[in-house]
Enzyme design. Structure first.
Site, PDB file in Angstrom:
ATOM      1  N   ASP A 333      46.521  44.209  40.781  1.00  0.00           N
ATOM      2  CA  ASP A 333      47.301  43.254  39.995  1.00  0.00           C
ATOM      3  C   ASP A 333      48.566  43.994  39.553  1.00  0.00           C
ATOM      4  O   ASP A 333      48.578  45.222  39.468  1.00  0.00           O
ATOM      5  CB  ASP A 333      46.478  42.818  38.780  1.00  0.00           C
ATOM      6  CG  ASP A 333      47.318  42.067  37.767  1.00  0.00           C
ATOM      7  OD1 ASP A 333      47.953  41.079  38.141  1.00  0.00           O
ATOM      8  OD2 ASP A 333      47.334  42.497  36.589  1.00  0.00           O
ATOM      9  N   ASP A 533      43.353  43.676  35.016  1.00  0.00           N
ATOM     10  CA  ASP A 533      43.124  43.863  33.579  1.00  0.00           C
ATOM     11  C   ASP A 533      43.001  42.564  32.807  1.00  0.00           C
ATOM     12  O   ASP A 533      42.536  42.558  31.672  1.00  0.00           O
ATOM     13  CB  ASP A 533      44.286  44.672  32.968  1.00  0.00           C
ATOM     14  CG  ASP A 533      45.558  43.857  32.894  1.00  0.00           C
ATOM     15  OD1 ASP A 533      46.124  43.726  31.808  1.00  0.00           O
ATOM     16  OD2 ASP A 533      45.993  43.334  33.941  1.00  0.00           O
ATOM     17  N   ASP A 537      42.653  37.777  36.275  1.00  0.00           N
ATOM     18  CA  ASP A 537      42.158  38.643  37.360  1.00  0.00           C
ATOM     19  C   ASP A 537      40.647  38.518  37.550  1.00  0.00           C
ATOM     20  O   ASP A 537      40.118  38.978  38.569  1.00  0.00           O
ATOM     21  CB  ASP A 537      42.490  40.113  37.077  1.00  0.00           C
ATOM     22  CG  ASP A 537      43.982  40.365  37.014  1.00  0.00           C
ATOM     23  OD1 ASP A 537      44.705  39.774  37.830  1.00  0.00           O
ATOM     24  OD2 ASP A 537      44.418  41.129  36.137  1.00  0.00           O
TER      25      ASP A 537
END
Length: 636
Positions: A333, A533, A537
């Site tokens: 990410d 995080d 996600d």
């Protein structure tokens, strides 16, 4: 101290001593009785020889016989413990009391050593659970009250003196100190903490006193989550171990069947004597048992989990340590993972008679009460430079523009403008437009400050890339791993960040469900690890082969969903975790190959050579000890 307390303390010490060293004590007693039996035979006291051997059998073999019988009765299954005891009894039945006793002794010694090695592995993990102090000092006005950690409530103000361990997660409200966070995040260097900084339960305060406001209840602290994850990791077995345990049960039946055939056929087919046949069958029971094979996996896996925990990497189970070693693709990410997730002012360009500090001060005065991340970045930068801020009045938000208000009698506007509109409106000269475009090309969000129609300055805001992100990705690529970046950001911003960190491929403008589709698509390359995080996600973390969450920055949802947690948010730990998984797999394969080779050699020696029972026992149990010690290499 009272007599009762003294007696209780001695009793408790004896219980601890017995429980911790029971295997070794039993093994020493077993050896002692074998030695007495040998002395009895040597010096003519033959009447005592068998009773001493019997005592050695009972003391050394009782526990294993009990465990084997429980498995047989309760689960209707055979295991290696029962095979060893049957082999020893069989040896005694044909007069080989000493050989059977030596088998019991070495089997007992092997069990004791295995217990110690596994205990060492578990101790290094369990030490994490001892980090939280039992008591804390709560400030109630000017009074200090010492209370148990379980009694603490969210919002309590805690005093942490120099050299004390912090009892709860919280925010520093007063004081300055350096805090050693190695126990939680794996960072080896103490981190400076002052007002507004976050601290974690279980970390060690340095030279200064701190007043901390508790922000989470005891059961929700980062340390509590770590303990929960560790407990999960200890109880969950990897697929290879589960397979090995199923194989052990089937294999034990095969060994028993083989031993029965050896007992029956050779006297008729090969002309062996019954005594030699039974002896060979007993040796076969010993050397064909899969003790070393069964011990090839879990000591190595537990050692790997322990190694990871000491380095700020928490595996939720051995299955994920195995899986991460086979990863072919790592998907990151962007925001909060490859970048810090905190916008920062990277540049201020003043125009006209305004200075850089004046432009920043005016912008911060307008944005003081805003909760927008960019507004916070502007105010934070002004505070870092100790600028004096004015009180803004007549504040008004302008949709699609930003905010405007009066600062020291002048009406100022600040916001994000479309460059095309500015050019058409003639507000930007070629020079100013070029400066703004260059900042955007570098991945910045450009903010414009105006007074009336006059542009007084440009502020560049950027989510900064994490330290060592590029080095971490380069390391992964050198390991032969494909690295991609997933983000909801626009293509232009994503491409700039992707180029700066060096990923192989960038996927932008993604919603959470799109990230899931990309992870599934990447599966064509092999196993995929997802590093993230945020809440957005979590679906991708769940669908990936191995989900890796950022521990300190990560949301609760990400931490719960992920299979691996990086406690220090250190991206270099991704390659470390994969290398650890690969090394664990190599050691397990080495152990399995060694165990099978020794077992085949001993079985063949039993039929083709003249191997005796004690030598078979030494070879069999020695290989078991060696594979356990081999697994412990990962503790380094």
């Amino acid at each position: 101290m009272s007599t009762i307390n003294l007696v209780q303390e001695k009793s408790g010490f004896k219980n601890i001593l017995w429980s911790r060293h029971k295997g070794l004590i039993v093994t020493v007693l077993c050896l002692g009785f074998i030695f007495l039996a040998w002395l009895s035979g040597k010096y003519g006291y033959s009447g005592l020889e068998v009773p001493f051997y019997l005592l050695a059998y009972v003391i050394g073999g009782y526990q294993k016989a009990r465990e084997g019988l429980q498995t047989l009765i309760q689960e209707k299954d055979l295991d290696v413990d029962l095979l060893m005891v049957v082999a020893a009894i069989g040896a005694a039945s044909i007069g080989y009391w000493a050989d059977g006793a030596i088998l019991i002794f070495i089997f007992s010694l092997s069990g004791a050593l295995e217990g110690y090695t596994l205990e060492r592995t578990n101790d290094s993990i369990k030490s994490i659970m001892k980090l939280r102090p039992e008591e804390a000092i709560v400030l109630q006005g000017k009074l200090e009250k010492r209370v148990r950690v379980e009694e603490l409530k969210q919002g309590d103000r805690l005093l942490v003196r120099p050299g004390e361990r912090i009892a709860a997660d919280g925010i520093v409200r007063e004081g300055y100190s350096s805090v050693n966070q190695a126990s939680i995040t794996g960072e080896s260097i103490p981190i400076d903490k002052s007002t507004g900084d976050e601290v974690f339960a279980g970390t060690m305060n340095g030279q200064g006193a701190l007043v901390i406001e508790m922000t989470k209840p005891a059961e929700a602290t980062l340390l509590a989550k770590i303990i929960h994850l560790v407990q999960e990791a200890q109880s969950e077995r990897p697929p290879s171990q589960l397979f090995m345990e199923r194989f052990e049960r089937i294999y034990a039946k095969i060994v028993i069947t083989g031993a029965v055939l050896i007992l029956v056929l050779p006297p008729f087919v090969l002309g062996w004597s019954w005594s030699a046949t039974i002896y060979k069958a007993m040796i076969f029971l010993v050397v064909a048992s899969p003790c070393a094979l069964v011990s090839s996996i879990m000591p190595a896996v537990l050692s790997g989990i322990s190694n990871g925990a000491r380095n700020g990497i928490l595996f939720k189970g051995g299955a994920y340590l195995e899986s991460i070693g086979a990863v072919s693709v790592v998907a990151f990410d962007k925001t909060g993972t490859l970048t810090e997730g905190i916008p920062r002012i990277t540049q201020v360009i003043p125009y006209g008679n305004y200075t850089e500090n004046e432009v920043l001060s005016i912008a911060a005065s307008l944005e003081t009460w805003s909760e927008h991340p960019i507004a916070k970045a502007i105010v934070r930068k002004a505070n870092e430079k100790d600028l004096t801020l004015s009180t803004a009045s007549k504040m008004e938000a302008v949709p699609g523009f930003g905010v405007h208000g009066v600062v020291e009698g002048q009406v100022y506007r600040i916001g994000k403008l479309d460059l095309g509109d500015l050019v058409v409106g003639g507000k930007l000269s070629d020079e100013k437009m070029k400066a703004a475009l260059n900042l955007e090309k570098q991945g910045n969000t450009v903010i414009f400050a105006q007074v009336g129609t006059e542009l007084i300055g440009i502020l560049a805001v950027k989510d900064t890339i994490r330290a060592h992100a590029k080095e971490s990705i380069d390391r992964l690529k050198k390991m032969g791993i494909k690295v991609v970046m997933l983000t909801g950001d626009s293509s232009s911003t994503a491409q700039i960040i992707g180029e700066q960190v060096g990923v192989d491929q960038v996927y932008s403008d993604l919603l959470p469900e799109h990230k899931v589709d990309i992870i599934k698509e990447l599966g064509k390359y092999g196993k995929v690890a997802m590093v993230g995080d945020g809440v957005n996600d979590a679906p991708a973390l769940a669908v990936s082969s191995v989900g890796i969450a950022m521990g300190a920055a990560g949301t609760d949802v990400a931490l719960e969903t992920a299979n691996v947690v990086l406690m220090a948010d250190d991206l270099s730990k991704v390659s470390y975790a994969i290398a650890l998984g690969r090394r664990t797999s190599r050691i397990v394969k080495q152990n399995v190959a060694f165990a099978v080779a020794v077992m085949l050699l001993l079985v063949l020696s039993n039929f083709l050579g003249s191997i005796n029972l004690p030598l078979g026992v030494i070879g069999h149990e020695g290989s078991t000890i060696l594979v356990i010690i081999s697994g412990l290499r990962l503790l380094r």
